[in-house]
Design an enzyme around this catalytic site. Structure first.
Site, short mmCIF file in Angstrom:
data_model
loop_
_atom_site.label_atom_id
_atom_site.label_comp_id
_atom_site.label_asym_id
_atom_site.label_seq_id
_atom_site.Cartn_x
_atom_site.Cartn_y
_atom_site.Cartn_z
N CYS A 43 -6.85 10.97 6.37
CA CYS A 43 -5.83 11.19 5.89
C CYS A 43 -4.87 12.79 6.41
CB CYS A 43 -6.15 12.86 4.05
SG CYS A 43 -4.89 13.90 3.55
N CYS A 48 -1.74 10.97 5.60
CA CYS A 48 -0.83 11.73 4.65
C CYS A 48 -0.58 13.55 5.26
CB CYS A 48 -2.06 13.11 3.61
SG CYS A 48 -3.30 11.14 2.97
N LYS A 51 1.81 12.87 7.68
CA LYS A 51 3.35 12.19 7.38
C LYS A 51 4.10 13.00 6.79
CE LYS A 51 3.00 11.27 3.88
NZ LYS A 51 1.97 10.42 2.88
N TYR A 177 3.91 1.85 0.48
CA TYR A 177 3.85 3.43 0.80
C TYR A 177 4.71 3.39 2.05
CZ TYR A 177 0.82 4.60 -3.63
OH TYR A 177 0.33 4.80 -4.43
N ILE A 178 3.83 3.08 2.97
CA ILE A 178 3.88 3.89 4.53
C ILE A 178 5.50 3.07 4.55
CG2 ILE A 178 3.23 4.01 6.78
CD1 ILE A 178 0.58 3.39 5.65
N GLU A 181 8.17 5.75 3.59
CA GLU A 181 8.02 6.47 3.73
C GLU A 181 8.25 6.66 5.34
OE1 GLU A 181 4.06 8.51 1.38
OE2 GLU A 181 3.84 7.93 3.36
N ARG A 198 9.33 -8.98 2.73
CA ARG A 198 9.34 -10.47 2.43
C ARG A 198 9.35 -10.18 0.52
NH1 ARG A 198 2.10 -11.65 2.90
NH2 ARG A 198 1.98 -9.79 1.06
N ARG A 204 6.38 -2.71 -4.84
CA ARG A 204 5.69 -3.39 -5.43
C ARG A 204 4.55 -2.93 -6.38
NH1 ARG A 204 1.66 -7.43 -5.93
NH2 ARG A 204 1.38 -7.47 -3.49
N GLY A 264 -0.30 -3.12 4.78
CA GLY A 264 -1.73 -2.57 4.30
C GLY A 264 -2.54 -2.39 5.18
N HIS A 438 15.34 26.22 -17.43
CA HIS A 438 16.65 26.05 -16.48
C HIS A 438 17.11 26.99 -15.81
CE1 HIS A 438 20.67 24.36 -17.43
NE2 HIS A 438 21.61 25.72 -17.33
N GLU A 443 13.71 19.78 -15.82
CA GLU A 443 13.60 19.94 -17.51
C GLU A 443 14.06 18.59 -18.44
OE1 GLU A 443 16.86 22.99 -19.10
OE2 GLU A 443 18.20 22.66 -16.72
P1 NDP Z 1 0.65 -1.12 0.84
O1 NDP Z 1 -0.68 -1.84 0.14
O2 NDP Z 1 1.71 -0.21 -0.12
O3 NDP Z 1 2.05 -1.75 1.42
C1 NDP Z 1 1.92 -3.14 1.42
C2 NDP Z 1 3.35 -3.70 2.01
O4 NDP Z 1 3.45 -4.76 3.33
C3 NDP Z 1 3.48 -4.46 0.87
O5 NDP Z 1 4.91 -4.32 0.68
C4 NDP Z 1 3.10 -6.02 1.23
O6 NDP Z 1 4.24 -6.48 0.46
C5 NDP Z 1 3.79 -6.18 2.50
N1 NDP Z 1 2.64 -7.20 3.47
C6 NDP Z 1 0.93 -8.05 2.45
N2 NDP Z 1 1.15 -8.28 4.12
C7 NDP Z 1 1.69 -8.43 4.98
C8 NDP Z 1 2.17 -10.25 5.31
N3 NDP Z 1 1.04 -10.29 5.91
N4 NDP Z 1 3.25 -10.28 5.79
C9 NDP Z 1 4.49 -9.21 6.20
N5 NDP Z 1 4.33 -8.12 4.87
C10 NDP Z 1 2.92 -8.16 4.25
O7 NDP Z 1 0.13 -0.29 2.34
P2 NDP Z 1 0.54 0.50 3.52
O8 NDP Z 1 0.39 -0.02 4.34
O9 NDP Z 1 1.84 0.70 2.73
O10 NDP Z 1 -0.02 1.68 2.72
C11 NDP Z 1 -1.84 1.17 3.39
C12 NDP Z 1 -2.03 2.44 1.42
O11 NDP Z 1 -2.49 3.76 1.91
C13 NDP Z 1 -1.58 2.47 0.53
O12 NDP Z 1 -1.51 1.18 -0.57
C14 NDP Z 1 -1.38 3.21 -0.52
O13 NDP Z 1 -2.84 2.75 -1.30
C15 NDP Z 1 -2.13 4.76 0.91
N6 NDP Z 1 -1.08 5.06 0.84
C16 NDP Z 1 -0.60 6.47 0.07
C17 NDP Z 1 0.04 7.38 0.63
C18 NDP Z 1 1.23 7.53 -0.38
O14 NDP Z 1 0.33 8.33 -1.28
N7 NDP Z 1 2.26 8.49 -0.72
C19 NDP Z 1 1.66 6.87 2.10
C20 NDP Z 1 0.85 5.79 2.47
C21 NDP Z 1 -0.48 5.05 1.92
P3 NDP Z 1 3.79 -7.65 -1.11
O15 NDP Z 1 4.20 -6.62 -2.23
O16 NDP Z 1 4.24 -8.84 -1.58
O17 NDP Z 1 1.95 -7.50 -1.07
#
Ligand code: NDP
Length: 458
Positions: A43, A48, A51, A177-178, A181, A198, A204, A264, A438, A443
């Site tokens: 973080c 966090c 970022k 998320y990442i 962002e 994908r 999602r 991820g 307001h 609101e």
């Molecule tokens: P996420 O789990 O949010 O997203 C991963 C993305 O990568 C999904 O869209 C997923 O697709 C895709 N993906 C996974 N595997 C593959 C693959 N083999 N090929 C292509 N695409 C793939 O992970 P992030 O890396 O963005 O962030 C990690 C975690 O960190 C978050 O889940 C969250 O918990 C935390 N985070 C929180 C933040 C906040 O609170 N603002 C900011 C940043 C991170 P699919 O949907 O199809 O599975």
């Protein structure tokens, strides 16, 4: 009792581990903590905090442009990535050292080095054998990248905060998320951004209206969002650029200067000696724990991302605090994780708490949906074509508000307040009875009148 050096030994100086260590020490326990990288964890060091600083930086581009609608003449602005990164590094160093100082102030023994479990009550750090009554594993996670040809040319969130220069053309891979962002950050800072995901829509798991709204806003800003698309190969060209082959358009590589994989994260459980001391990992490599953070070995515990449950900082902090109270306080305390709000610092940002429309429909069978899309007051003069979305999901039978979602300026700040009401069980009538503040966008949450009722049979 055997002669333990410490009552609690914490492996990992991130949000969860630090909170557990400090609270355990405040409850009178003898505590030590080891961190192999920098105190503060994901973080503070590469998540966090940096970022959000980059999000602020990126936002100035729109602020300068919008200012003209309010009578300002703004000379062409120039941006320096190295200057931003240097300022960010100073702040991260300050925070990291504050984490250490606070631990020391709480009388926690602070160590630098990688710890490894030796048995149920012992670890080694820098060659030193340390016995502890309880051991907490709070080692977090690390980016996952799929193994495709040329993946070594890609970067992850581990490297993105320290790029020497701002890449001119960037590809984000992933739709979580990442990815969204950083699409907003790089776009705001002036890069040409493509995001390839994908699936059929980004983010999602979020409410479908929120997903569609953010997608449209990103496209309107000029980010190229390619859905149902994936990378099959990355090739480094002689000029240093990267030619990226996409599954959907194999003949025409996309040429960029950086590819950021945000696909991820996986738990940091390798090399800790967990399985050797009897802590079996799950299929994702995470540490299974009970409601109190205990693993199958009674003296070994785990909190935060390493358990692969809800990978959010405030959740890890909650779990760390609950564990310390369970071990050294008067009562066993499970972390209360009902109604966890979350934010995505995309542009515009998202704030969300409670159930999505689809989840609520599935759980209750009948819901009332209230939503509004509107142009915020700022954009009446800025001229920017950006809409705000607010949405409430209400259980038809009980009239309890089950979910609140927002995409628009300050959404995370607004949703934090609503999370209290929703956690307390507020009904739609409670929202309606609340006097509006307001003129604000917030609101809208207390003035929503038009409803659509949906049942599972629809
Ligand atoms: P996420 O789990 O949010 O997203 C991963 C993305 O990568 C999904 O869209 C997923 O697709 C895709 N993906 C996974 N595997 C593959 C693959 N083999 N090929 C292509 N695409 C793939 O992970 P992030 O890396 O963005 O962030 C990690 C975690 O960190 C978050 O889940 C969250 O918990 C935390 N985070 C929180 C933040 C906040 O609170 N603002 C900011 C940043 C991170 P699919 O949907 O199809 O599975």
């Amino acid at each position: 009792m055997p002669p333990y050096h410490y009552q609690l030994f914490v492996i990992g100086g991130g949000s969860g581990g630090v909170r557990a260590a400090r609270i355990a020490a405040s409850l009178g326990a003898r505590v030590a903590i080891a961190e192999s990288f920098r105190y503060g964890g994901t973080c503070v060091i590469r998540g966090c905090v940096p970022k959000k600083l980059l999000v602020y930086a990126a936002h100035f581009a729109e602020d300068f442009a919008d200012a003209q609608g309010f009578g300002w003449t703004v000379p062409p602005a120039e941006f320096s990535w190295p200057q931003l990164i240097e300022a960010k590094n100073r702040e991260i160093a300050r925070l990291s050292s504050l984490y250490e100082k606070n631990l020391q102030g709480a009388r926690v023994e602070v160590m630098h080095g990688a710890a490894r479990l030796v048995d149920a009550h012992a670890v080694t750090v820098n060659g030193q054998h340390i016995a502890a009554e309880h051991i907490l594993v709070a080692t977090g996670g690390t980016p996952f990248v799929p193994q495709i040809p040329g993946i070594e040319h890609a970067i992850t969130s581990n490297e993105v905060f320290d790029l020497p220069q701002l890449p001119r053309r960037v590809l984000m891979v992933g739709g979580g998320y990442i990815a969204v962002e950083f699409a907003g950050i790089f776009h705001g800072l002036g890069a040409q951004v493509t995001l390839c995901y994908r699936g059929e829509q980004v983010l999602r798991g979020f409410d479908d209206d929120v997903r569609a709204h953010l997608h449209d806003a990103m496209v309107t800003k000029g980010i190229s969002v390619r859905l149902h698309e994936d990378v099959t190969q990355i090739e480094k060209m002689s000029d240093g650029s990267l030619a990226v082959t996409l599954a959907g358009t194999p003949g025409a590589p996309l040429v960029v200067d950086a590819v950021l994989y945000a696909t991820g994260r996986v738990p940091n459980t390798q090399g800790l000696g967990l399985e050797e001391v009897g802590v079996a990992l799950d299929g994702a490599g995470a540490i299974p724990v009970d409601a109190f953070g205990q693993t199958c070995v009674a003296s070994i515990h785990a909190v935060g991302d390493v358990t692969d449950r809800i990978a959010l900082t405030p959740v890890a902090i909650r779990e760390g605090a609950a564990l310390a109270h369970t071990l050294f306080g008067p009562d066993r305390t499970p972390a209360d994780l009902t109604t966890v709000p979350s934010a995505v610092f995309s542009q515009p940002p998202i704030g969300t708490v409670g159930l999505t429309e689809a989840q609520a429909l599935e759980q209750t069978g009948s819901i009332d949906i209230y939503s509004a899309r509107f142009r915020s007051m700022r954009h009446t003069l800025s001229g920017r074509d950006e809409r705000t979305l607010v949405k409430l999901i209400v259980d038809t039978a009980s009239q309890r508000v089950l979910g609140a979602h927002m995409v628009g300026a300050d959404a995370p700040e607004i949703i934090q307040g609503l999370a209290i009401a929703i956690r307390m069980g507020a009904t739609k009538a409670d929202f309606d009875a609340t006097v509006a503040l307001h003129p604000t966008a917030a609101e809208e949450f207390v003035t929503l009148r038009d409803k659509v009722t949906r049942t599972r049979a629809d």
